[in-house]
Design a protein around this motif. Structure first.
Motif, short mmCIF file in Angstrom:
data_model
loop_
_atom_site.label_atom_id
_atom_site.label_comp_id
_atom_site.label_asym_id
_atom_site.label_seq_id
_atom_site.Cartn_x
_atom_site.Cartn_y
_atom_site.Cartn_z
N LYS A 317 12.95 -18.34 -50.30
CA LYS A 317 12.72 -17.85 -48.93
C LYS A 317 13.26 -16.43 -48.77
O LYS A 317 14.32 -16.10 -49.30
CB LYS A 317 13.45 -18.76 -47.94
CG LYS A 317 12.68 -20.02 -47.61
CD LYS A 317 11.90 -19.83 -46.31
CE LYS A 317 11.03 -21.05 -46.04
NZ LYS A 317 9.69 -20.70 -45.60
N THR A 318 12.53 -15.62 -48.03
CA THR A 318 13.05 -14.28 -47.70
C THR A 318 13.83 -14.38 -46.39
O THR A 318 13.78 -15.41 -45.70
CB THR A 318 11.92 -13.27 -47.49
OG1 THR A 318 11.14 -13.72 -46.37
CG2 THR A 318 11.03 -13.16 -48.71
N ASP A 319 14.52 -13.30 -46.03
CA ASP A 319 15.28 -13.27 -44.77
C ASP A 319 14.37 -13.48 -43.57
O ASP A 319 14.78 -13.99 -42.53
CB ASP A 319 15.97 -11.90 -44.58
CG ASP A 319 16.91 -11.63 -45.73
OD1 ASP A 319 17.28 -12.60 -46.41
OD2 ASP A 319 17.25 -10.44 -45.95
N TRP A 323 8.04 -15.88 -48.29
CA TRP A 323 8.37 -16.28 -49.66
C TRP A 323 8.42 -15.07 -50.56
O TRP A 323 7.64 -14.13 -50.40
CB TRP A 323 7.31 -17.25 -50.22
CG TRP A 323 7.28 -18.58 -49.56
CD1 TRP A 323 6.34 -19.02 -48.68
CD2 TRP A 323 8.22 -19.65 -49.73
NE1 TRP A 323 6.63 -20.31 -48.28
CE2 TRP A 323 7.79 -20.71 -48.91
CE3 TRP A 323 9.39 -19.80 -50.48
CZ2 TRP A 323 8.47 -21.92 -48.83
CZ3 TRP A 323 10.08 -21.01 -50.40
CH2 TRP A 323 9.62 -22.05 -49.58
N THR A 324 9.32 -15.10 -51.51
CA THR A 324 9.29 -14.11 -52.59
C THR A 324 9.49 -14.85 -53.90
O THR A 324 9.89 -16.02 -53.90
CB THR A 324 10.32 -13.01 -52.37
OG1 THR A 324 10.13 -12.01 -53.40
CG2 THR A 324 11.75 -13.52 -52.45
N MET A 384 3.25 -14.73 -51.20
CA MET A 384 4.30 -13.79 -50.82
C MET A 384 3.88 -12.92 -49.63
O MET A 384 4.61 -12.02 -49.22
CB MET A 384 4.69 -12.92 -52.01
CG MET A 384 5.29 -13.77 -53.13
SD MET A 384 6.12 -12.82 -54.40
CE MET A 384 4.83 -11.74 -54.96
#
Ligand code: ASP
Length: 471
Positions: A317-319, A323-324, A384
């Motif tokens: 999870k990204t901030d 998604w990354t 992403m």
């Protein structure tokens, strides 16, 4: 003709010429002892009192010599009397009777002591005078072993059918990893090259080209915030192979590592062969780390505990709740998870083919099997949240290339500096990088980064904001 210091012991009775540095000079009044040093080692010399004209001149020159002067010495290789033989020392059975001295160059008193192991000297001084720091035996050894390692790897991989191919340093910014360094273009103002964070895309393109087995001792550049033992430029042993699965890449690398250790650092003991394997989940449950230090004896400097860690989650999870990728956007998912990727379902559960090789608690390398099918790579980018424009500008060339008959392929890269530091029992990678930068990315010897002239900026079409200028 020059004789190397390492070859003196078999020349007893002969008159020879050596080129060397004065390591230490001990003036005992009537006698002067000199320790000489060249790239092959050390030998003790002595200037004996003499009444001949030449002898008097030699004694006069010898009394002026100081540590680190560079000289050409003509001398006779004398056996030492039995009571003075030092069997544990190089050239311990001989002494060079100095007959003539030519001073090639004098030396100012070095600002740092180069005869110790250097650990007592502040790192700033060592890096500022790195060319002197590198004279110390510990660092001389580090770089000679490093060269032996790269030579071993090159020969080994070549025998396995790999070829070494250089890939560009001036490349394109693509959103595929850490922050990259940018290089402004003079010919096209306003445009930038990027320095490669790794040869990842090029090595995959070489698979499309049909080379099948590639490697490179490759420089990688990452503009990351300083984090202790990181360097903005570092070296990978990078490789890629076609028509392989995860087992093939892991087995080949395991074999290479074992043979490398046996050949170059035979004093080291590998804790467990075959290397133990953990899934990411197991490693986290058992060691609370995805690079577990599984050494059974952490006080043993010669113990090497390798292990593999596999089955990492593909995405994290990204901030901003997107998604990354967790490791590498070019990785393929585990074959049994390909459907989830293609359907963009249960994203958190998709596991990647990524494998990391861990050594004594450090990530020594990592790699994966790649998505050779362009549709699968596209799904990764879509998950992403990359829009069509970003996909096209950053990855269009990869998607297109994979469409022209790309073989299945996978590879790995070792952090060569890290592996060297561990093999040499060094606490940080700066000890195995000849001209290392500080933890803050500064190079103290030449003082980079540095400001450039207004003219240079103008040529590049650049302006530095007033507020950002270094006062
Ligand atoms: N390019 C990757 C890295 O730099 C290594 C690999 O997957 O081969 O971490």
């Amino acid at each position: 003709m020059r004789t190397y210091i390492k070859d003196l012991e078999v020349k007893k009775g002969e008159v020879v010429t050596i080129n060397c540095w004065i390591d230490v000079r001990r003036d005992q009044g009537k006698l002067i002892f000199l320790d000489f040093r060249d790239m092959t080692g050390y030998v003790q010399g002595v200037v004996l009192p003499s009444k001949t004209e030449e002898g008097i001149a030699t004694m006069a020159t010898a009394s002026k010599l100081r540590s680190e002067w560079v000289v050409e010495i003509t001398g006779k290789v004398n056996p030492r009397p039995d009571k003075n033989i030092q069997t544990d020392k190089q050239n311990g059975s001989i002494e060079l009777e100095v007959l003539g001295i030519v001073v090639i160059n004098e030396a100012a008193t070095p600002p740092i002591d180069v005869h110790t192991d250097g650990r007592e000297i502040g790192e700033e001084s060592r890096l500022t005078y790195r060319y002197l720091d590198l004279r110390r035996p510990r660092l001389q050894k580090n770089f000679r072993v490093r060269s032996a390692v790269t030579m071993f790897v090159r020969n080994w991989l070549t025998k396995e059918g790999f070829i070494e191919i250089e890939t560009p340093l001036l490349t394109k910014f693509t959103h595929d990893g850490a922050r990259g360094f940018l290089v402004p273009s003079r010919l096209e103002n306003g445009k930038f090259y990027a320095l490669p964070q790794s040869p990842q895309q090029y090595k995959q393109l070489l698979m499309v080209s049909g080379f099948e087995k590639y490697f490179q001792i490759a420089r990688c550049l990452r503009d990351e915030d300083s984090r202790g033992d990181r360097q903005p430029e570092f070296t990978q042993l990078d490789m890629e192979m076609s028509f392989v699965n995860r087992e093939d890449v892991m087995a080949l690398n395991e074999k290479l590592l074992i043979e490398l250790v046996k050949t170059i650092t035979p004093e080291k003991k590998i804790q467990e062969i075959p290397f133990p394997r953990f899934t990411y989940k197991e490693a986290m449950e058992k060691y609370n780390s995805d690079k577990p230090d599984i050494r059974t004896d952490k006080t043993d400097p010669n113990l090497l505990a390798f292990c593999w860690v596999t089955d990492f989650p593909f995405f994290e999870k990204t901030d901003t709740d997107g998604w990354t990728f967790s490791h590498n956007p070019f990785s393929a998912p585990k074959p049994e998870h390909m459907n989830m990727l293609m359907n963009k379902e249960n994203v958190a559960d998709i596991l990647t083919t990524q494998y990391d090789i861990v050594l004594n608690g450090f990530e020594a390398g990592g790699g994966s099997i790649r998505n050779h099918n362009p549709a699968a790579l596209r799904k990764v980018l879509e998950i992403m949240g990359y829009d069509e424009a970003k996909i096209h500008s950053g990855f269009g060339h990869m998607l297109e290339a994979l469409g022209y008959g790309a073989p299945s392929h996978g590879g790995i890269a070792w952090g060569l500096d890290r592996v060297m530091a561990i093999l040499q029992n060094e606490p940080n990678i700066r000890e195995v990088i000849a001209f290392a930068k500080t933890g803050e990315g500064r190079e103290l010897m030449m003082e980079s980064p540095s400001e450039v002239s207004k003219g240079q900026l103008e040529e590049l079409g650049l302006m530095v904001k007033e507020s950002k200028k270094i006062k």
